[in-house]
Design an enzyme around this catalytic site. Structure first.
Site: not given
Ligand code: GLN
Length: 196
Positions: A71, A176, A178
């Protein structure tokens, strides 16, 4: 520096790895792999820059350190970032373009099964992997949308967009693992990191 690192520690240790939090450049010494967790990519890069970690981490990953990015971690690695903060700097190592929070308001967070290719699994021990790949529970939280892919292998697609990509020893996910109790992707990463 920030984000869901404790959850990755738990998953990696569950997968049999020893872990260390990386907070200084010395912490990089002797690692087989590194995880760039989910969280807030802008905060992460700002903190990494402030403590002088951005360049050493970039060098280590460029030199082949096995890397799992989830992410926000994927955003930190991406070559192009759309809708980032002004002058959001990243590592620029992964040949993809991402749009921050690109899944739109009502879909910012959702769960969906994801079919992942290119993972051998463990002789059927985990049950679900077959010739179609690994059926994995995808938890998406304000995830980046992958809008461009260059020289990467797309491992999974959701709704027409890549959600898992691999480039050499880098694996980057929009979701995710994790935050689930499913350790298969962490086990796969530990295997990749320890084979060199
Ligand atoms: N929206 C977040 C960002 O821009 C990422 C979201 C996440 O890691 N769950 O860093």
């Amino acid at each position: 520096m920030q984000g869901a690192f404790e959850e990755h520690v738990r998953a990696l240790e569950g997968a049999g790895a020893r872990t260390r939090l990386v907070r200084t450049r010395e912490d990089l010494d002797g690692l087989d792999g590194i995880v760039l967790p989910g969280g807030e990519s802008t905060t992460m890069t700002m903190l990494m820059e402030r403590v002088g970690l951005l360049e050493p981490v970039r060098e280590a990953i460029r030199d082949g350190l096995a890397t799992l990015a989830t992410c926000a971690g994927m955003i930190v690695l991406a070559r192009e970032i759309t809708d980032g903060m002004a002058e959001q700097k990243g590592l620029g190592l992964l040949d993809i373009g991402v749009r921050r929070n690109g899944y739109g308001r009502q879909l910012q967070s959702f769960e969906s099964p994801v079919q992942i290719d290119g993972i051998a699994g463990e002789d059927g021990k985990d049950g679900k992997e077959g010739k179609d790949g690994l059926d994995f529970p995808g938890v998406f939280i304000r995830s980046p949308l992958v809008e461009r892919t260059g020289d990467v292998k797309v491992m999974a697609i959701h709704d027409g967009h890549p959600v898992a990509v691999r480039q050499g020893r880098i694996v980057a996910l929009c979701f995710h693992p994790e935050l689930t109790s499913d350790l298969r992707l962490h086990r796969e990463f530990v295997r990749m990191a320890s084979s060199r």
